[in-house]
Design a protein around this motif. Structure first.
Motif, PDB file in Angstrom:
ATOM      1  N   ASP A 216       0.865  -1.172   0.000  1.00 43.07           N
ATOM      2  CA  ASP A 216       0.000   0.000   0.000  1.00 43.07           C
ATOM      3  C   ASP A 216       0.904   1.225   0.000  1.00 43.07           C
ATOM      4  N   ASP A 217       1.198   1.725  -1.196  1.00 40.13           N
ATOM      5  CA  ASP A 217       2.166   2.808  -1.353  1.00 40.13           C
ATOM      6  C   ASP A 217       1.507   3.977  -2.069  1.00 40.13           C
ATOM      7  N   ASP A 218       1.284   5.075  -1.353  1.00 43.30           N
ATOM      8  CA  ASP A 218       0.639   6.245  -1.951  1.00 43.30           C
ATOM      9  C   ASP A 218       1.503   6.873  -3.036  1.00 43.30           C
ATOM     10  N   ARG A 219       2.822   6.741  -2.926  1.00 45.88           N
ATOM     11  CA  ARG A 219       3.701   7.403  -3.900  1.00 45.88           C
ATOM     12  C   ARG A 219       3.734   6.662  -5.239  1.00 45.88           C
ATOM     13  N   SER A 220       3.720   5.339  -5.183  1.00 44.82           N
ATOM     14  CA  SER A 220       3.702   4.576  -6.439  1.00 44.82           C
ATOM     15  C   SER A 220       2.278   4.256  -6.885  1.00 44.82           C
ATOM     16  N   HIS A 221       1.299   4.612  -6.040  1.00 43.33           N
ATOM     17  CA  HIS A 221      -0.132   4.400  -6.339  1.00 43.33           C
ATOM     18  C   HIS A 221      -0.459   2.919  -6.540  1.00 43.33           C
ATOM     19  N   LEU A 222       0.245   2.056  -5.808  1.00 42.83           N
ATOM     20  CA  LEU A 222       0.011   0.622  -5.945  1.00 42.83           C
ATOM     21  C   LEU A 222      -0.549   0.051  -4.647  1.00 42.83           C
ATOM     22  N   ARG A 223      -1.631  -0.708  -4.793  1.00 43.76           N
ATOM     23  CA  ARG A 223      -2.215  -1.427  -3.663  1.00 43.76           C
ATOM     24  C   ARG A 223      -2.472  -2.866  -4.086  1.00 43.76           C
ATOM     25  N   LEU A 224      -1.777  -3.779  -3.436  1.00 43.68           N
ATOM     26  CA  LEU A 224      -1.912  -5.196  -3.749  1.00 43.68           C
ATOM     27  C   LEU A 224      -1.955  -5.983  -2.452  1.00 43.68           C
ATOM     28  N   ALA A 225      -2.862  -6.933  -2.370  1.00 48.76           N
ATOM     29  CA  ALA A 225      -2.851  -7.861  -1.243  1.00 48.76           C
ATOM     30  C   ALA A 225      -1.765  -8.898  -1.491  1.00 48.76           C
ATOM     31  N   ALA A 226      -1.219  -9.452  -0.425  1.00 46.19           N
ATOM     32  CA  ALA A 226      -0.223 -10.513  -0.576  1.00 46.19           C
ATOM     33  C   ALA A 226      -0.824 -11.654  -1.396  1.00 46.19           C
ATOM     34  N   GLY A 227      -0.041 -12.192  -2.320  1.00 47.79           N
ATOM     35  CA  GLY A 227      -0.526 -13.278  -3.165  1.00 47.79           C
ATOM     36  C   GLY A 227      -0.064 -13.119  -4.597  1.00 47.79           C
ATOM     37  N   THR A 228      -0.673 -13.877  -5.498  1.00 52.18           N
ATOM     38  CA  THR A 228      -0.289 -13.893  -6.914  1.00 52.18           C
ATOM     39  C   THR A 228      -1.208 -12.983  -7.714  1.00 52.18           C
ATOM     40  N   HIS A 229      -0.599 -12.171  -8.584  1.00 52.47           N
ATOM     41  CA  HIS A 229      -1.361 -11.202  -9.369  1.00 52.47           C
ATOM     42  C   HIS A 229      -0.822 -11.157 -10.792  1.00 52.47           C
ATOM     43  N   HIS A 230      -1.725 -10.917 -11.757  1.00 44.36           N
ATOM     44  CA  HIS A 230      -1.310 -10.659 -13.136  1.00 44.36           C
ATOM     45  C   HIS A 230      -1.382  -9.146 -13.335  1.00 44.36           C
ATOM     46  N   LEU A 231      -0.222  -8.519 -13.598  1.00 45.23           N
ATOM     47  CA  LEU A 231      -0.130  -7.072 -13.642  1.00 45.23           C
ATOM     48  C   LEU A 231      -0.060  -6.559 -15.059  1.00 45.23           C
ATOM     49  N   ASP A 232      -0.724  -5.415 -15.304  1.00 46.80           N
ATOM     50  CA  ASP A 232      -0.537  -4.727 -16.573  1.00 46.80           C
ATOM     51  C   ASP A 232       0.669  -3.796 -16.437  1.00 46.80           C
ATOM     52  N   GLY A 233       0.933  -3.027 -17.489  1.00 52.06           N
ATOM     53  CA  GLY A 233       2.135  -2.203 -17.497  1.00 52.06           C
ATOM     54  C   GLY A 233       2.185  -1.176 -16.383  1.00 52.06           C
ATOM     55  N   GLU A 234       1.091  -0.477 -16.143  1.00 51.79           N
ATOM     56  CA  GLU A 234       1.083   0.561 -15.116  1.00 51.79           C
ATOM     57  C   GLU A 234       1.258  -0.039 -13.723  1.00 51.79           C
ATOM     58  N   GLN A 235       0.622  -1.190 -13.483  1.00 54.26           N
ATOM     59  CA  GLN A 235       0.775  -1.845 -12.184  1.00 54.26           C
ATOM     60  C   GLN A 235       2.204  -2.358 -11.983  1.00 54.26           C
ATOM     61  N   ALA A 236       2.807  -2.915 -13.041  1.00 52.14           N
ATOM     62  CA  ALA A 236       4.181  -3.410 -12.944  1.00 52.14           C
ATOM     63  C   ALA A 236       5.138  -2.261 -12.661  1.00 52.14           C
ATOM     64  N   LEU A 237       4.896  -1.112 -13.291  1.00 53.61           N
ATOM     65  CA  LEU A 237       5.722   0.061 -13.011  1.00 53.61           C
ATOM     66  C   LEU A 237       5.569   0.488 -11.559  1.00 53.61           C
ATOM     67  N   GLY A 238       4.327   0.454 -11.049  1.00 56.80           N
ATOM     68  CA  GLY A 238       4.097   0.780  -9.650  1.00 56.80           C
ATOM     69  C   GLY A 238       4.882  -0.135  -8.726  1.00 56.80           C
ATOM     70  N   LEU A 239       4.942  -1.423  -9.072  1.00 54.24           N
ATOM     71  CA  LEU A 239       5.699  -2.374  -8.260  1.00 54.24           C
ATOM     72  C   LEU A 239       7.191  -2.061  -8.308  1.00 54.24           C
ATOM     73  N   ALA A 240       7.694  -1.692  -9.479  1.00 52.32           N
ATOM     74  CA  ALA A 240       9.107  -1.369  -9.623  1.00 52.32           C
ATOM     75  C   ALA A 240       9.493  -0.138  -8.804  1.00 52.32           C
ATOM     76  N   ARG A 241       8.528   0.761  -8.583  1.00 50.27           N
ATOM     77  CA  ARG A 241       8.813   2.010  -7.883  1.00 50.27           C
ATOM     78  C   ARG A 241       8.514   1.942  -6.391  1.00 50.27           C
ATOM     79  N   THR A 242       7.820   0.903  -5.948  1.00 50.00           N
ATOM     80  CA  THR A 242       7.376   0.836  -4.560  1.00 50.00           C
ATOM     81  C   THR A 242       8.554   0.684  -3.598  1.00 50.00           C
ATOM     82  N   ARG A 243       8.576   1.519  -2.585  1.00 49.31           N
ATOM     83  CA  ARG A 243       9.556   1.369  -1.509  1.00 49.31           C
ATOM     84  C   ARG A 243       8.961   1.740  -0.155  1.00 49.31           C
ATOM     85  N   HIS A 244       8.006   2.684  -0.146  1.00 52.45           N
ATOM     86  CA  HIS A 244       7.481   3.189   1.125  1.00 52.45           C
ATOM     87  C   HIS A 244       6.374   2.297   1.682  1.00 52.45           C
TER      88      HIS A 244
END
Length: 351
Positions: A216-244
């Motif tokens: 749950d990262d407001d800066r990368s705008h990504l919210r994912l529950a623990a588990g397996t997910h199929h990500l599109d491009g914007e979501q994958a970018l959010g994951l790459a940027r997530t740190r907070h």
């Protein structure tokens, strides 16, 4: 056949008038020839257009001979790296604000791009294995003086953040700083911006990742529950940027997510047979070439796809992902420095 195509005689072989069928064959033959010419021209234009989209930087010329030697099993000095020989490639992900798409996806502020992600990709001779080593962007280094595109040199700096090299002198300074830190010659350079990475993932049809904790990262705008997910491009970018939104919020936690993405990308490429499917490979290249900056050894579609094809037999499980060993910086606990002798041994293994 010559008479039909050239139309030099009005009669057949036995003097019979040429009928409608012969005239139709002549017309069809000419039309087919025209289509083939036009098709070849269109293909050549498309190939040129994709190559022209790539920004090339002549890093070898800019840096000259004051660089680490090429790998010992590589080509002789002055020669181009061998297609199947060992290669080291500096791969950067930049947070450029160039273009509306990058700004929408959260590119860096102030108009200047930063090296948001830095990885040294080592390809073994024969392409039987690969090692991806991340350099934390918060690593404090001695940044060398770098030649500037406008002329002159930037000033050398002790205790500079690794990603400042890109801000100061672009790809040339990023490569020189990476070589100074690692002692490893970078045979090639590849940079992709936010929008290009998102388009790459979308062109592959998305990627599947498994996260071990909620994100749950407001800066990368990504919210994912623990588990397996199929990500599109914007979501994958959010994951790459997530740190907070994970762990202690440091860059080291983000690097772990980026390694998950690397594995997912490789698995997807293998799953769809991208490197053995020229049409699909061209489609993916079409999606990302406008977002790529490379050294002049890779700044054409032919050179890029040629390198990609040498990797077609490299299985995803033969790729090892690592982070350069680091320790908190003595003067700033929010920064890190290379941890020796572990870091030195790692880089020595890639020379």
């Amino acid at each position: 056949m010559f008479l039909l195509v050239a139309g030099l005689d009005e009669h057949g072989d036995e003097g019979r008038p040429v009928g409608r069928r012969s005239r139709w064959l002549k017309t069809a033959g000419l039309a087919l020839t025209a289509l083939l010419v036009l098709g070849a021209g269109a293909a050549a234009w498309a190939y040129w257009q994709l190559s022209d989209n790539i920004t090339g930087v002549d890093i070898d010329h800019a840096l000259g001979d004051d660089r680490p030697p090429r790998t010992t099993s590589g080509p002789s000095p002055g020669a181009s790296p061998l297609p199947g020989g060992p290669l080291n490639i500096l791969v950067l992900g930049s947070d450029s604000r160039d273009g509306a798409e990058n700004r929408e996806l959260g590119g860096g502020e102030g108009g200047s791009a930063r090296a948001d992600t830095a990885m040294v990709v080592h390809l073994d001779a024969g392409r039987t294995a690969a090692t991806v080593v991340s350099i934390p962007r918060d690593t404090l280094v001695t940044r060398p003086a770098c030649p500037l595109e406008s002329g002159g040199e930037s000033a050398a700096s002790d205790g500079a953040m690794f990603n400042s090299a890109y801000q100061v002198g672009g790809p040339v300074c990023a490569v020189k700083t990476a070589e100074s830190l690692t002692g490893v010659r970078m045979d090639h350079y590849v940079e992709i911006d936010f929008s290009g990475f998102a388009r790459l993932v979308d062109a592959l049809g998305g990627i599947t990742v498994t996260t071990e904790e909620d994100i749950d990262d407001d800066r990368s705008h990504l919210r994912l529950a623990a588990g397996t997910h199929h990500l599109d491009g914007e979501q994958a970018l959010g994951l790459a940027r997530t740190r907070h939104g994970i762990g202690d919020g440091s860059d080291l936690g983000r690097i772990g997510l980026q390694h998950t993405l690397v594995k997912a990308l490789l698995a997807r490429i293998s799953e769809i047979g991208l490197l053995t499917d020229p049409a699909r490979l061209y489609e993916v290249a079409d999606a990302v070439t406008g977002s790529l900056t490379t050294d002049t050894g890779l700044d054409s579609l032919g050179e890029l796809t040629g390198l990609a094809r040498t990797l077609r037999d490299l299985p995803p499980d033969a790729v090892t992902t690592l982070t350069m060993p680091v320790t908190p910086a003595p003067a700033d606990p929010n920064r890190v420095v290379a941890k020796d002798p572990e870091a030195g041994r790692l880089w020595a293994s890639l020379r």
